[in-house]
Design a protein around this motif. Structure first.
Motif, short mmCIF file in Angstrom:
data_model
loop_
_atom_site.label_atom_id
_atom_site.label_comp_id
_atom_site.label_asym_id
_atom_site.label_seq_id
_atom_site.Cartn_x
_atom_site.Cartn_y
_atom_site.Cartn_z
N SER A 1 -6.76 -3.57 -3.99
CA SER A 1 -6.52 -2.20 -3.58
C SER A 1 -7.74 -1.35 -3.91
O SER A 1 -8.38 -1.55 -4.94
N TYR B 1 -0.92 2.35 8.02
CA TYR B 1 -0.36 1.63 6.87
C TYR B 1 1.04 2.14 6.57
O TYR B 1 1.46 3.20 7.03
N ARG C 1 4.15 0.54 0.31
CA ARG C 1 4.61 -0.74 -0.22
C ARG C 1 5.91 -0.54 -1.00
O ARG C 1 6.82 -1.36 -0.95
N ASP C 2 5.98 0.56 -1.73
CA ASP C 2 7.15 0.93 -2.54
C ASP C 2 7.41 2.41 -2.28
O ASP C 2 6.70 3.05 -1.50
N THR D 1 0.05 -0.24 2.36
CA THR D 1 -0.35 -1.60 2.72
C THR D 1 -0.34 -1.74 4.24
O THR D 1 0.40 -1.04 4.92
N GLY E 1 1.65 -6.78 5.51
CA GLY E 1 1.16 -7.08 4.17
C GLY E 1 -0.15 -7.84 4.10
O GLY E 1 -0.57 -8.22 3.01
N ASN F 1 -5.01 -3.09 0.33
CA ASN F 1 -4.19 -1.90 0.11
C ASN F 1 -5.07 -0.69 -0.15
O ASN F 1 -6.21 -0.81 -0.60
#
Length: 122
Positions: free
Chosen positions: A6, A27, A30-31, A41, A45, A49
């Motif tokens: 990242s 993008y 991710r969370d 991300t 995936g 990142n």
């Protein structure tokens, strides 16, 4: 073996920065995006990142590290990024044959859009 997972950018408003970069790069989070941290991300995936970290450190006028974004249609991408909230940076050091344009994200972080016709090659 190490690999880059990242690139982390400082932001005074993590949510605003995450929204800009998500739209700029296509993008996805991710969370869950938090007030102090977000990881974006590539869909599926695969790829590097972009992370956003809450920071009160002033933006560097000449950052030692920045993103270079390659495009085969740089003028179109620059206009799209400006529409998302990026700003043009008054850059005095453009060489006569510059193939790049310096912009800043919504947090002032500098990045370049580079005229690179074959975006699949480094």
């Amino acid at each position: 073996m190490l690999r880059i997972g990242s690139t982390v950018l400082g932001a005074s408003d993590v949510r605003r920065a995450a929204e800009f970069w998500a739209h700029a790069l296509g993008y996805v989070p991710r969370d869950e995006i938090e007030e102090t941290w977000a990881v974006l991300t590539p869909p599926g995936g695969v790829g590097q990142n972009i992370s956003l970290m809450l920071s009160d450190t002033p933006v560097q006028e000449r950052p030692r590290v920045h993103l270079d974004l390659y495009s085969d249609t740089p003028d179109d991408e620059i206009e799209r990024l400006l529409g998302l909230g990026a700003t043009r940076v008054d850059w005095a050091d453009y060489p006569p044959d510059a193939d790049f344009t310096v912009l800043a994200d919504t947090e002032g972080n500098r990045f370049c859009v580079i005229d690179k016709p074959d975006v699949s090659s480094p």
